[in-house]
Design an enzyme around this catalytic site. Structure first.
Site, PDB file in Angstrom:
ATOM      1  N   GLY A 124      -4.775   4.689   3.486  1.00 20.89           N
ATOM      2  CA  GLY A 124      -6.007   4.549   2.724  1.00 20.89           C
ATOM      3  C   GLY A 124      -6.491   5.848   2.122  1.00 20.89           C
ATOM      4  O   GLY A 124      -7.351   5.858   1.234  1.00 20.89           O
TER       5      GLY A 124
ATOM      6  N   CYS B 103       0.522   0.002   4.536  1.00 20.97           N
ATOM      7  CA  CYS B 103       1.354  -1.110   5.009  1.00 20.97           C
ATOM      8  C   CYS B 103       2.296  -1.599   3.916  1.00 20.97           C
ATOM      9  O   CYS B 103       3.501  -1.792   4.159  1.00 20.97           O
ATOM     10  CB  CYS B 103       0.467  -2.252   5.496  1.00 20.97           C
ATOM     11  SG  CYS B 103      -0.848  -2.718   4.341  1.00 20.97           S
ATOM     12  N   ASN B 104       1.782  -1.806   2.713  1.00 23.87           N
ATOM     13  CA  ASN B 104       2.621  -2.273   1.615  1.00 23.87           C
ATOM     14  C   ASN B 104       3.685  -1.252   1.242  1.00 23.87           C
ATOM     15  O   ASN B 104       4.853  -1.592   1.038  1.00 23.87           O
ATOM     16  CB  ASN B 104       1.753  -2.599   0.391  1.00 23.87           C
ATOM     17  CG  ASN B 104       1.049  -3.924   0.509  1.00 23.87           C
ATOM     18  OD1 ASN B 104       1.668  -4.946   0.790  1.00 23.87           O
ATOM     19  ND2 ASN B 104      -0.256  -3.923   0.301  1.00 23.87           N
TER      20      ASN B 104
END
Length: 339
Positions: A110, A140-141
């Site tokens: 993030g 995560c992606n």
């Protein structure tokens, strides 16, 4: 033993804490919370000392039956390394705190790449992280993309990647975020940030990504096309995927064709918090057309970066210098074998 602090015991932080605790060469010396909560109570049950940023809230924790071990600054004094699990955009403001404490630090995806100047994926650039003071584990992606792109590139060579990211609207416990009844382009412009983020780890890859948010909480779904440098068979590709210790194949015999069914399957397997730490590639979707590879993969937004954080800790501390050794240690300690 590597002494690890978790600054931000939330969705990622609590999972990293448990993963670290499972390792033979690491221990949790403390976790931080901003206010009394169910997560803080679980941390107490787990035996994690709780530290807080604002000591004026100590009485509120005490009233909730949550003992406070001290301030975040106190926690950092006891740590070799801190994993920042604070919300996106907050972690950057903690950098000065970590610099002052002279502690190594890991941020999550993030935050921008620039917060650490180095973005991490265990299979792609573990050795480049050895001894670093600051590292960012990609989102995560991006983690899911890097794993499979790196594997396919090593095996066959990649000309270009085009991917559509169908992202969950919120985590399961989040009640103030949506959408509830819409498909939201996020962003409406192309590319989305995921492609450039992949390039922070794999700079040579030609990749363009598009992204949208949908009304679900159970994982992201990627629709991926990869042009290879040579024609290979579907079986060749499946062999590469099967051999990867953080890529799982959702087999047709399970009859699973949704993220909800996959989440239920992982829960029935007995995974902690029903976490899918690996990429969940739907085997039936894997197809070759000429030199183009097509497939769908599910990415569990709460889970896939957790094991990457553990490997980042080892790399930064410099005691385990071989990536496959660290990856194996992490997986075995968590009793994790990919689907």
């Amino acid at each position: 033993m590597i002494k690890v602090a978790i600054n931000g015991y939330g969705t990622i932080g609590k999972r990293v804490a448990d993963a670290v605790s499972a390792q033979k060469d690491m221990e949790i010396i403390g976790v931080s919370k901003t206010k009394p909560s169910a997560e803080a109570l679980i941390a107490v049950q787990r035996g994690y000392p709780i530290y807080i940023a604002d000591m004026s809230k100590k009485d509120a924790f005490a009233k909730a039956g949550i003992p406070v071990a001290g301030s975040v600054e106190d926690m950092l004094k006891k740590a070799d390394i801190v994993v920042d699990g604070t919300p996106g955009g907050v972690g950057e403001s903690n950098k000065a705190l970590y610099e002052k404490a002279g502690v190594k630090a890991i941020w999550q995806g993030g935050e921008d790449h620039e917060v650490a100047g180095f973005s991490f994926n265990a299979h792609a650039n573990y050795k480049d992280a050895i001894g670093r003071q600051f590292v960012r584990v990609v989102s995560c992606n991006t983690t899911g993309l890097c794993r499979v792109i790196k594997a396919v590139d090593d095996a066959f060579g990649v000309v270009k990647v085009r991917a559509v990211m169908v992202r969950r609207g919120a985590d399961p416990h989040v009640v103030k975020k949506g959408p509830i009844d819409a498909v939201v382009l996020d962003p409406p412009t192309i590319p989305s940030h995921h492609g450039p983020d992949v390039n922070t780890v794999l700079p040579h890859i030609d990749i363009v990504t598009m992204a949208m948010i949908v009304p679900t909480t159970q994982m992201h779904m990627h629709a991926i096309t990869i042009e290879l440098k040579k024609e290979v068979s579907r079986d060749d590709v499946l062999a590469v995927m099967r051999s990867h210790n953080r890529i799982g194949l959702v087999q047709p015999k399970t009859a699973i064709k949704s993220t909800a069914e996959l989440k239920e399957y992982v829960m029935d397997m007995g995974r902690p918090r029903s976490d899918l730490w690996e990429n969940g590639i739907f085997e039936a979707s894997v197809n070759m057309v000429g030199k183009e590879l097509f497939f769908f993969q599910a990415i569990h937004q709460e889970a896939d970066v957790v094991i990457e954080n553990v490997d980042a800790i080892r790399a930064m501390m410099g005691e385990v210098r071989d990536p496959e050794t660290s990856i194996r240690m992490t997986n075995e300690a968590m009793q994790f074998t990919a689907l």
